[in-house]
Design a protein around this motif. Sequence first.
Motif, PDB file in Angstrom:
ATOM      1  N   ALA A  89       0.821  -1.230   0.000  1.00 21.55           N
ATOM      2  CA  ALA A  89       0.000   0.000   0.000  1.00 21.55           C
ATOM      3  C   ALA A  89       0.848   1.271   0.000  1.00 21.55           C
ATOM      4  O   ALA A  89       0.830   2.035   0.955  1.00 21.55           O
ATOM      5  CB  ALA A  89      -0.948  -0.003   1.194  1.00 21.55           C
ATOM      6  N   PRO A  90       1.593   1.544  -1.091  1.00 20.63           N
ATOM      7  CA  PRO A  90       2.429   2.743  -1.123  1.00 20.63           C
ATOM      8  C   PRO A  90       1.638   4.046  -1.248  1.00 20.63           C
ATOM      9  O   PRO A  90       2.202   5.124  -1.104  1.00 20.63           O
ATOM     10  CB  PRO A  90       3.305   2.513  -2.353  1.00 20.63           C
ATOM     11  N   ASP A  91       0.336   3.949  -1.525  1.00 24.03           N
ATOM     12  CA  ASP A  91      -0.493   5.137  -1.689  1.00 24.03           C
ATOM     13  C   ASP A  91      -1.768   4.956  -0.874  1.00 24.03           C
ATOM     14  O   ASP A  91      -2.059   3.868  -0.368  1.00 24.03           O
ATOM     15  CB  ASP A  91      -0.830   5.323  -3.176  1.00 24.03           C
ATOM     16  N   ASN A  92      -2.530   6.045  -0.729  1.00 21.37           N
ATOM     17  CA  ASN A  92      -3.838   5.932  -0.087  1.00 21.37           C
ATOM     18  C   ASN A  92      -4.722   4.987  -0.912  1.00 21.37           C
ATOM     19  O   ASN A  92      -4.579   4.902  -2.120  1.00 21.37           O
ATOM     20  CB  ASN A  92      -4.527   7.293  -0.009  1.00 21.37           C
ATOM     21  N   VAL A  93      -5.620   4.304  -0.232  1.00 23.84           N
ATOM     22  CA  VAL A  93      -6.489   3.334  -0.905  1.00 23.84           C
ATOM     23  C   VAL A  93      -7.948   3.658  -0.583  1.00 23.84           C
ATOM     24  O   VAL A  93      -8.322   3.740   0.589  1.00 23.84           O
ATOM     25  CB  VAL A  93      -6.198   1.885  -0.439  1.00 23.84           C
ATOM     26  N   THR A  94      -8.753   3.863  -1.630  1.00 21.96           N
ATOM     27  CA  THR A  94     -10.183   4.103  -1.436  1.00 21.96           C
ATOM     28  C   THR A  94     -10.970   3.207  -2.386  1.00 21.96           C
ATOM     29  O   THR A  94     -10.640   3.104  -3.568  1.00 21.96           O
ATOM     30  CB  THR A  94     -10.535   5.581  -1.691  1.00 21.96           C
ATOM     31  N   VAL A  95     -11.984   2.557  -1.836  1.00 18.06           N
ATOM     32  CA  VAL A  95     -12.788   1.598  -2.590  1.00 18.06           C
ATOM     33  C   VAL A  95     -14.266   1.882  -2.348  1.00 18.06           C
ATOM     34  O   VAL A  95     -14.696   2.007  -1.197  1.00 18.06           O
ATOM     35  CB  VAL A  95     -12.474   0.141  -2.165  1.00 18.06           C
ATOM     36  N   VAL A  96     -15.024   1.984  -3.434  1.00 13.78           N
ATOM     37  CA  VAL A  96     -16.485   2.070  -3.358  1.00 13.78           C
ATOM     38  C   VAL A  96     -17.054   0.923  -4.174  1.00 13.78           C
ATOM     39  O   VAL A  96     -16.708   0.762  -5.349  1.00 13.78           O
ATOM     40  CB  VAL A  96     -17.010   3.421  -3.879  1.00 13.78           C
ATOM     41  N   ILE A  97     -17.887   0.107  -3.550  1.00 19.33           N
ATOM     42  CA  ILE A  97     -18.528  -1.024  -4.221  1.00 19.33           C
ATOM     43  C   ILE A  97     -20.019  -0.744  -4.309  1.00 19.33           C
ATOM     44  O   ILE A  97     -20.655  -0.348  -3.313  1.00 19.33           O
ATOM     45  CB  ILE A  97     -18.316  -2.343  -3.448  1.00 19.33           C
ATOM     46  N   LEU A  98     -20.591  -0.954  -5.478  1.00 16.26           N
ATOM     47  CA  LEU A  98     -22.026  -0.765  -5.688  1.00 16.26           C
ATOM     48  C   LEU A  98     -22.595  -2.015  -6.342  1.00 16.26           C
ATOM     49  O   LEU A  98     -22.148  -2.409  -7.424  1.00 16.26           O
ATOM     50  CB  LEU A  98     -22.281   0.463  -6.576  1.00 16.26           C
ATOM     51  N   ASP A  99     -23.556  -2.640  -5.708  1.00 13.72           N
ATOM     52  CA  ASP A  99     -24.277  -3.777  -6.277  1.00 13.72           C
ATOM     53  C   ASP A  99     -25.641  -3.319  -6.764  1.00 13.72           C
ATOM     54  O   ASP A  99     -26.358  -2.598  -6.048  1.00 13.72           O
ATOM     55  CB  ASP A  99     -24.488  -4.872  -5.224  1.00 13.72           C
ATOM     56  N   ILE A 100     -25.985  -3.725  -7.958  1.00 16.21           N
ATOM     57  CA  ILE A 100     -27.333  -3.498  -8.467  1.00 16.21           C
ATOM     58  C   ILE A 100     -28.128  -4.731  -8.065  1.00 16.21           C
ATOM     59  O   ILE A 100     -27.970  -5.811  -8.637  1.00 16.21           O
ATOM     60  CB  ILE A 100     -27.347  -3.311  -9.995  1.00 16.21           C
TER      61      ILE A 100
END
Length: 415
Positions: A227-238
């Motif tokens: 993780a050398p950088d910031n990590v952002t995750v958004v998951i969207l399920d239909i």
Amino acid sequence: MAGNRAAAVSHVGKIRSNNQDSGYAGHELFVVADGMGGHAGGDVASAIAVNRIREADGEYQTAAEAEFALQSALIAANSLLAETVFEHPELTGMGTTVSALMRVGDEMAIAHIGDSRIYLFRDGELSQVSVDHTFVQRLVDSGRITEEEAMVHPRRSVLMRVLGDVDASPEIDTLILATRPGDRWLICSDGLSGVVKHDDLLAALATRDAPKQVADKLLKQSLDAGAPDNVTVVILDIADVARGDIVKEPITVGSAAAPLQFGEPKPTTRAARLPTLRLHPMRPATGPTHFEPQSDDYLDELIEEDERRARRRRLTWMIGLAALVVAIVLAVLFGYQWTQSRFFVGASPAGKVAIYQGVQQNLGPIVLSHVYEESTVSVKSLPQYDKQLVQQTINADDLAAARAIVDQLTDAAKH
């Protein structure tokens, strides 16, 4: 009827000192922003952008209306960033990527700028929907380098487009795609996509786990990889409404989830600020960071530099190949010279006892020995035991020893 199930997570990573990412999972709007500009501005940029763009979260009659609303929100965020820099010159150079989805029925409006990514997982396949606005992506598109080379290219962090104080009218990619129950959308900063491989993303998204579990799993994979950088995750399920877990309260993560913190406005004049709205490098940050073109000729300079690097790689490869060939030739020559320092006694093609120079083994079609001296003694005249030894060959330490062996065999043949 279908609804949304979503999750958002953000982490500072293992090298950065602060989180410059922001993420948002709302009722119909989902956003990831990756700020840049060093310790003094990246977090501010992404937070300002997400806080402004999430005002567009709502219901729209058509996907076209949502697409226009998204584009307008990004333009407004860009203006707000420029105004912030105008009031806080110490933040000069800050900027942010933005990747956003707006759900309208069975369609998805998309807006994107920078190198954060939007993926769609459908029917077991994962496809990248957004296009990276980076220097190396242009090299990939033009066929100069491969996707694999782009992952490790020294200029992979050079962004060609972002929101910020660099362009009053940034070019934003927008499109509308159909979506359906069962689709799983992923928005992430390059802290994930730049570290976790495509196949690992696919494997995580292919599970039937809830969005939060998937997001946490992807975050862990990035952290496990350094993780050398910031990590952002958004998951969207239909998803079908009957399955539950519909987003009730919007989720904000990263810098946008905390109060903005920067100094008091410093007096300045707009006339002195506006002419400098050009692309320029961002301030250095701890760990990997992003940069932007400094001038209109910067792209040409980078392409020239890349061509010089390619020529150096070819020259290095050719020199290395030539050195390898020379090493092989020398090894063969020295090896052959060593074999010619060896002697053994055996039967000649004429059936005589002979001294051979070389070694008994051959190297494919290459014969590594030849008759050096042939005696007048017939192998058939030797006692049975000596005959077998000669036919199987007798090693000698040197030429003198080989001749001594021949003398012994000659005496044996006489008796």
